[in-house]
Design an enzyme around this catalytic site. Structure first.
Site, mmCIF file in Angstrom:
data_model
loop_
_atom_site.group_PDB
_atom_site.id
_atom_site.type_symbol
_atom_site.label_atom_id
_atom_site.label_comp_id
_atom_site.label_asym_id
_atom_site.label_seq_id
_atom_site.Cartn_x
_atom_site.Cartn_y
_atom_site.Cartn_z
ATOM 1 N N ASP A 104 5.803 -2.650 1.040
ATOM 2 C CA ASP A 104 6.964 -2.999 0.148
ATOM 3 C C ASP A 104 8.184 -2.103 0.485
ATOM 4 O O ASP A 104 9.270 -1.960 -0.279
ATOM 5 C CB ASP A 104 6.577 -2.627 -1.295
ATOM 6 C CG ASP A 104 6.069 -1.593 -1.627
ATOM 7 O OD1 ASP A 104 5.557 -0.700 -0.842
ATOM 8 O OD2 ASP A 104 5.877 -1.015 -2.927
ATOM 9 N N GLU A 187 -1.044 11.878 1.384
ATOM 10 C CA GLU A 187 -0.517 12.546 2.555
ATOM 11 C C GLU A 187 -0.822 13.986 2.863
ATOM 12 O O GLU A 187 -1.057 14.386 4.034
ATOM 13 C CB GLU A 187 1.115 12.618 2.114
ATOM 14 C CG GLU A 187 1.482 11.131 1.793
ATOM 15 C CD GLU A 187 1.585 10.729 0.199
ATOM 16 O OE1 GLU A 187 0.804 11.336 -0.290
ATOM 17 O OE2 GLU A 187 1.994 9.716 -0.108
HETATM 18 C C1 UGA Z 1 3.114 5.598 -3.163
HETATM 19 C C2 UGA Z 1 3.255 6.162 -1.879
HETATM 20 O O1 UGA Z 1 4.336 5.721 -1.062
HETATM 21 C C3 UGA Z 1 2.055 5.378 -1.007
HETATM 22 O O2 UGA Z 1 2.053 5.508 0.366
HETATM 23 C C4 UGA Z 1 0.931 5.722 -1.651
HETATM 24 O O3 UGA Z 1 -0.278 5.335 -1.311
HETATM 25 C C5 UGA Z 1 1.149 5.528 -3.285
HETATM 26 O O4 UGA Z 1 1.937 6.060 -3.662
HETATM 27 C C6 UGA Z 1 -0.468 6.272 -3.994
HETATM 28 O O5 UGA Z 1 -0.470 7.148 -3.501
HETATM 29 O O6 UGA Z 1 -0.705 5.538 -4.537
HETATM 30 P P1 UGA Z 1 3.683 3.337 -4.311
HETATM 31 O O7 UGA Z 1 5.262 2.618 -4.082
HETATM 32 O O8 UGA Z 1 3.702 4.118 -5.531
HETATM 33 O O9 UGA Z 1 3.363 4.438 -3.141
HETATM 34 O O10 UGA Z 1 2.407 2.519 -4.118
HETATM 35 P P2 UGA Z 1 2.256 0.845 -3.676
HETATM 36 O O11 UGA Z 1 3.528 0.438 -2.886
HETATM 37 O O12 UGA Z 1 1.888 0.002 -5.016
HETATM 38 O O13 UGA Z 1 0.971 0.968 -2.850
HETATM 39 C C7 UGA Z 1 1.148 1.771 -1.466
HETATM 40 C C8 UGA Z 1 0.374 0.792 -0.379
HETATM 41 O O14 UGA Z 1 -0.984 0.583 -0.675
HETATM 42 C C9 UGA Z 1 1.097 -0.514 -0.425
HETATM 43 O O15 UGA Z 1 1.270 -0.861 1.099
HETATM 44 C C10 UGA Z 1 0.105 -1.395 -1.191
HETATM 45 O O16 UGA Z 1 0.358 -3.016 -0.287
HETATM 46 C C11 UGA Z 1 -1.181 -0.753 -1.050
HETATM 47 N N1 UGA Z 1 -2.038 -0.816 -2.099
HETATM 48 C C12 UGA Z 1 -1.647 -0.914 -3.413
HETATM 49 C C13 UGA Z 1 -3.369 -1.554 -1.886
HETATM 50 O O17 UGA Z 1 -3.865 -1.709 -0.562
HETATM 51 N N2 UGA Z 1 -4.169 -1.769 -2.765
HETATM 52 C C14 UGA Z 1 -3.902 -1.530 -3.986
HETATM 53 O O18 UGA Z 1 -4.661 -1.750 -5.036
HETATM 54 C C15 UGA Z 1 -2.502 -1.275 -4.212
HETATM 55 MN MN MN Z 2 5.480 1.127 -2.658
#
Ligand code: UGA
Ligand code: MN
Length: 245
Positions: A104, A187
């Site tokens: 995203d 991270e």
């Molecule tokens: C923030 C950070 O930018 C992420 O790199 C980090 O992994 C995340 O917090 C975290 O620690 O939870 P954020 O925008 O809050 O990101 O989270 P998402 O964009 O919802 O998820 C991060 C990535 O993991 C995305 O590429 C998403 O597709 C993936 N994801 C999310 C999964 O693979 N599984 C899930 O259940 C949710």
């Molecule tokens: Mn995100």
């Protein structure tokens, strides 16, 4: 050097839109290998078909989040699948640069020129994140001397996943390197597992003065609350679950 762009992704209604936008950015980048790491039991066939359309070299792997973490109060997102991507790199790649590009986020094409020359670990600002609106290393005389981030949380490296890139030769020299299932600390622990010091960090993006990646987030619509249709014993909820929604 080749850039290995690791994208954790998971099934939800925004997924095709996110991957389409990201894929059409990556189409402009030469010498890039896209690793799409599916948070799923199996590689989603729809995602696979989509990936083929971009004409980008890619690897599609799947590794689902263990159920126990899905139930956690703050879910560590994208860990199992990023770990699978790291294992794939350990098994298949000798050199290059790895970068975690969430599905995203928004990427300026100039970011790729910056990270390609990473010797150990490079760092740069991430826009649209946290209360301060930007997260960035603080630079003095060309060296990283600290971090500007609205959520320090006692982290040694308070940076976002999108704010650094790692040389693969350097990564391979640390076979113990890994990412924890610890929300908010993925991270920091990963970078610490590379035995990183401040001196090792290469500031990019014109001494960390340019924002070339943004932590954009798509507004999620919650799953519809519908009356459960009883039809030959299968509820809509069960049906949606089967379809991975
Ligand atoms: C923030 C950070 O930018 C992420 O790199 C980090 O992994 C995340 O917090 C975290 O620690 O939870 P954020 O925008 O809050 O990101 O989270 P998402 O964009 O919802 O998820 C991060 C990535 O993991 C995305 O590429 C998403 O597709 C993936 N994801 C999310 C999964 O693979 N599984 C899930 O259940 C949710
Ligand atoms: Mn995100």
């Amino acid at each position: 050097p080749m850039i290995y762009f690791i994208t954790p992704s998971y099934p939800r209604r925004e997924q095709v839109a996110e991957l389409t936008r990201l894929g059409q950015t990556l189409m402009h980048v030469p010498n890039l290998h896209w690793i799409v790491a599916d948070d799923n039991r199996l590689c989603n066939a729809m995602v696979m078909e989509l990936l083929k359309k971009f004409g980008i070299p890619f690897t599609h792997i799947s590794s689902p989040m263990p159920e126990m973490y899905r139930k956690a109060s703050t879910v560590p997102r994208g860990v199992a699948n990023r770990r699978a991507a790291l294992h794939w790199i350990q098994a298949n790649v000798k050199q290059g640069v790895l970068y975690f590009g969430d599905d995203d986020n928004t990427f300026d094409l100039r970011l790729f020129n910056e990270i390609r020359s990473t010797k150990k670990v490079s760092m740069f600002p991430v826009g649209l994140i946290g209360d301060y609106g930007v997260s960035s290393p603080v630079i003095k005389d060309g060296k990283v001397i600290g971090f500007y981030d609205s959520w320090p949380a006692k982290r040694t490296f308070p940076v976002d996943m999108a704010g650094f890139a790692v040389n693969i030769d350097f990564f391979l020299k640390h076979p113990e390197a890994s990412m924890p299932y610890k929300a908010g600390y993925e991270e920091d622990h990963f970078l610490k597992s590379l035995n990183l010091t401040l001196d090792d960090i290469e500031p990019k993006a014109d001494g960390c003065t340019q924002v070339l990646v943004w932590h954009t987030q798509t507004t999620k619509r919650p799953a519809p609350t519908v009356k459960i249709h009883k039809q030959s014993g299968t509820s809509l909820k069960e049906l949606l679950h089967e379809l991975d929604y």
